[in-house]
Scaffold this active site. Sequence first.
Site, short mmCIF file in Angstrom:
data_model
loop_
_atom_site.label_atom_id
_atom_site.label_comp_id
_atom_site.label_asym_id
_atom_site.label_seq_id
_atom_site.Cartn_x
_atom_site.Cartn_y
_atom_site.Cartn_z
N LEU A 153 -66.58 -44.57 13.92
CA LEU A 153 -68.12 -44.68 14.25
C LEU A 153 -68.54 -43.54 13.73
O LEU A 153 -68.18 -42.45 13.97
CB LEU A 153 -68.41 -44.93 15.66
CG LEU A 153 -68.76 -46.53 16.15
CD1 LEU A 153 -68.86 -46.25 17.78
CD2 LEU A 153 -69.64 -47.10 15.54
N ASP A 154 -69.90 -43.46 13.10
CA ASP A 154 -70.59 -42.00 12.34
C ASP A 154 -71.02 -41.38 13.54
O ASP A 154 -71.31 -41.96 14.61
CB ASP A 154 -71.62 -42.62 11.30
CG ASP A 154 -70.98 -42.98 10.16
OD1 ASP A 154 -69.79 -42.99 9.78
OD2 ASP A 154 -71.88 -43.78 9.35
N PRO A 155 -71.04 -40.27 13.49
CA PRO A 155 -71.78 -39.39 14.48
C PRO A 155 -72.93 -39.99 14.83
O PRO A 155 -73.35 -39.66 16.00
CB PRO A 155 -71.68 -37.90 13.91
CG PRO A 155 -70.58 -37.72 12.82
CD PRO A 155 -70.47 -39.19 12.22
#
Length: 413
Positions: A153-155
């Site tokens: 999951l992207d930040p």
Amino acid sequence: MPTNYPRRYRVETLVHEALSPIVYALRPDKLLTLRQVSLNRDLSLATVRYGMANGDAGEMEVELNKLSGYCRRRLAAKLNMRATPKLLFVPDKEGLAADRLRDFLETIPLPVRRRMRDGILLLNKPTGLSSAKAVAIAKHLLATKKAGHGGTLDPMARGLLLMLSGRATAFARFVLGGKKEYAALIRFGEQTDTDDGEGNIVYRAAVPPNLAESLSLALPAFIGEKEQTAPAHSALKHAGKPLYYYARRGLPAPLKKRTTTVHHLSVIRAGKKTAKLKIVCGGGFYVRSLARDLGEQLGCGAHLHALKRRAVGHFDLSDAILPDALSQESPSQRLSRLLPVSALVSHLPVCRLSAKEIFFLACGGAGDFPADGFWQIFSPHGRFAGVAQAEKERLRALVFLPWTREKGGLANA
């Protein structure tokens, strides 16, 4: 669409590298670090996001902006720039919160000696943490030797992150390509260079007057098995380096395409310039690319504003725990949250074999089997051995746990 934004990346990199020691020298006791430098379209203003190890972020913001003129003069002398951008210092609040959480957790003594703990932990990753940091926090709290995750999951995204502990990491392939459900908030009328809200706006246009109706007509074209172009800012590799390496430096790199599957796509709600979508897709799907492609189809540009992962396979976000909540639990409570390794492959059919047959497969043997496909293998007493694959009526071990090759383990099977 402007063509000068690669140059902006180069200037941002130069400013970041030159400004870092200047800012650090202002208050070395605060351990100031620059997180990000973002220039506007005409390169006249640089927004500088910074982190700090201690102190009040609000007071430091006032102090740094008072000294911005001094920093700008030092920067001009260092880079020999005729037109140096004005500097606006802004605390990186999400990054600061993530760093403080990490630093706090590192002060917690380990509950027991690190050991191999096999299982799956359902984490609710907050915005601002990378997937790697979230897993590192949980790994520390569980005192496990080995950990990974079942899909990045992207930040900027939040939601369900599967932490695979111990030998569960060997079974990651069975969730990486599985179904995932997302709730995505897409902003129309603005396209960014990263296809999400963290990038710089490179294109603006008017949004169709009836956005909900336009989306209902456009969405069916994206359902099914389609070829998707990955974002320029992605971790896919070219010549051994991730694509974002080239994008940040304005270097040319081929756009990567791959086949992905969308099982469901619908509008949850739509406003004048934003829409919230429900997406059920397979592995390797980029929601940022969907936002970009929808904006192109509607002719107004779009980018992903926020993203929440609701489910991975049969695992649901409602059963997940936030990292800071996990830190408040006792060691025994944390360990009790680990789901068995077999939960990763519970969608596969079950086959029960004797201890002798399990040992034979684990050592590289192959046996006759009537039905092709992947199978969960259990002992007669219900102990999970691993996953085997049947092909051309021959069954072979694919991923087996270590106990299947140990005499002591087989005796208790």
